[in-house]
Design an enzyme around this catalytic site. Structure first.
Site, short mmCIF file in Angstrom:
data_model
loop_
_atom_site.label_atom_id
_atom_site.label_comp_id
_atom_site.label_asym_id
_atom_site.label_seq_id
_atom_site.Cartn_x
_atom_site.Cartn_y
_atom_site.Cartn_z
N ASP A 52 8.58 -2.69 -10.95
CA ASP A 52 7.26 -3.32 -10.94
C ASP A 52 7.34 -4.80 -11.33
O ASP A 52 6.70 -5.65 -10.71
CB ASP A 52 6.31 -2.57 -11.88
CG ASP A 52 5.95 -1.18 -11.38
OD1 ASP A 52 6.30 -0.83 -10.23
OD2 ASP A 52 5.30 -0.44 -12.14
N GLY A 88 0.87 -1.17 0.00
CA GLY A 88 0.00 0.00 0.00
C GLY A 88 0.90 1.22 0.00
O GLY A 88 2.10 1.13 -0.25
N HIS A 103 9.94 -3.23 -3.22
CA HIS A 103 9.35 -2.38 -4.26
C HIS A 103 9.37 -0.92 -3.83
O HIS A 103 9.72 -0.03 -4.61
CB HIS A 103 7.92 -2.86 -4.56
CG HIS A 103 7.27 -2.15 -5.69
ND1 HIS A 103 6.28 -1.21 -5.50
CD2 HIS A 103 7.46 -2.24 -7.03
CE1 HIS A 103 5.89 -0.76 -6.69
NE2 HIS A 103 6.59 -1.36 -7.63
N ASP A 104 9.00 -0.67 -2.57
CA ASP A 104 9.05 0.70 -2.04
C ASP A 104 10.47 1.26 -2.13
O ASP A 104 10.67 2.41 -2.53
CB ASP A 104 8.57 0.75 -0.59
CG ASP A 104 7.07 0.66 -0.44
OD1 ASP A 104 6.36 0.52 -1.46
OD2 ASP A 104 6.58 0.75 0.70
N GLY A 158 3.24 3.88 1.41
CA GLY A 158 4.11 3.97 2.58
C GLY A 158 4.44 2.58 3.09
O GLY A 158 4.30 1.58 2.40
#
Length: 155
Positions: free
Chosen positions: A137, A72, A90-91, A74
């Site tokens: 991604d 999601g 990924h973040d 953050g």
């Protein structure tokens, strides 16, 4: 809260867009025998990620929204499992490419096949930023596919 609303809107749009037919030019390409296995060739921004997730896992991107501590907008704390670790990575990947505006930059990618035999390709026509974000991604979607999804970790 504002970021969560934006993500909900983007995911809603992605569900709608994933249901739309390809444009005429892309339909013509799909008729070509060499490309008949390609299910989608699309130029989109963050919405493209949902298509990669669907291809790699067979699940909707919604399944990963508010999953664990990192999936999601953050994220913080310790990853609760492998899927959550994918979100954390990924973040961090997006953070490394922050100057490319990873949440909004459009890129060209294709998916072929479906779970469990999905193939995701980031197109060579992408510039450096597009290629880097596309790879963030792609790696995340493939990571989701390699790890067990635990419904009890979604909140």
């Amino acid at each position: 809260m504002k970021n969560n609303i934006i993500l909900v809107i983007l995911l809603g749009i992605s569900v709608f867009v994933d249901c739309l037919p390809l444009n005429d030019q892309e339909e013509d390409k799909s008729l070509n025998a060499q490309e008949s296995e390609v299910s989608a060739v699309q130029k989109r921004d963050i919405l493209q990620f949902s298509g990669m997730i669907r291809c790699a896992t067979g699940r909707s991107a919604w399944k990963y929204f508010n999953y664990g501590n990192w999936c999601g907008w953050g994220g913080s704390g310790t990853a609760v499992d492998g899927v959550d670790s994918c979100c954390r990575s990924h973040d961090w990947c997006y953070k490394r490419h922050d100057s490319c505006y990873p949440k909004i930059i459009p890129y060209i990618a294709s998916t072929s096949g479906s779970h469990p035999s999905c193939s995701i390709t980031c197109h060579s026509a992408n510039n450096r930023c597009q290629r880097d974000v596309c790879n963030c991604d792609k790696v995340a979607a493939e990571c989701f596919a390699r790890n067990t999804y635990h419904p009890n970790n979604k909140h």
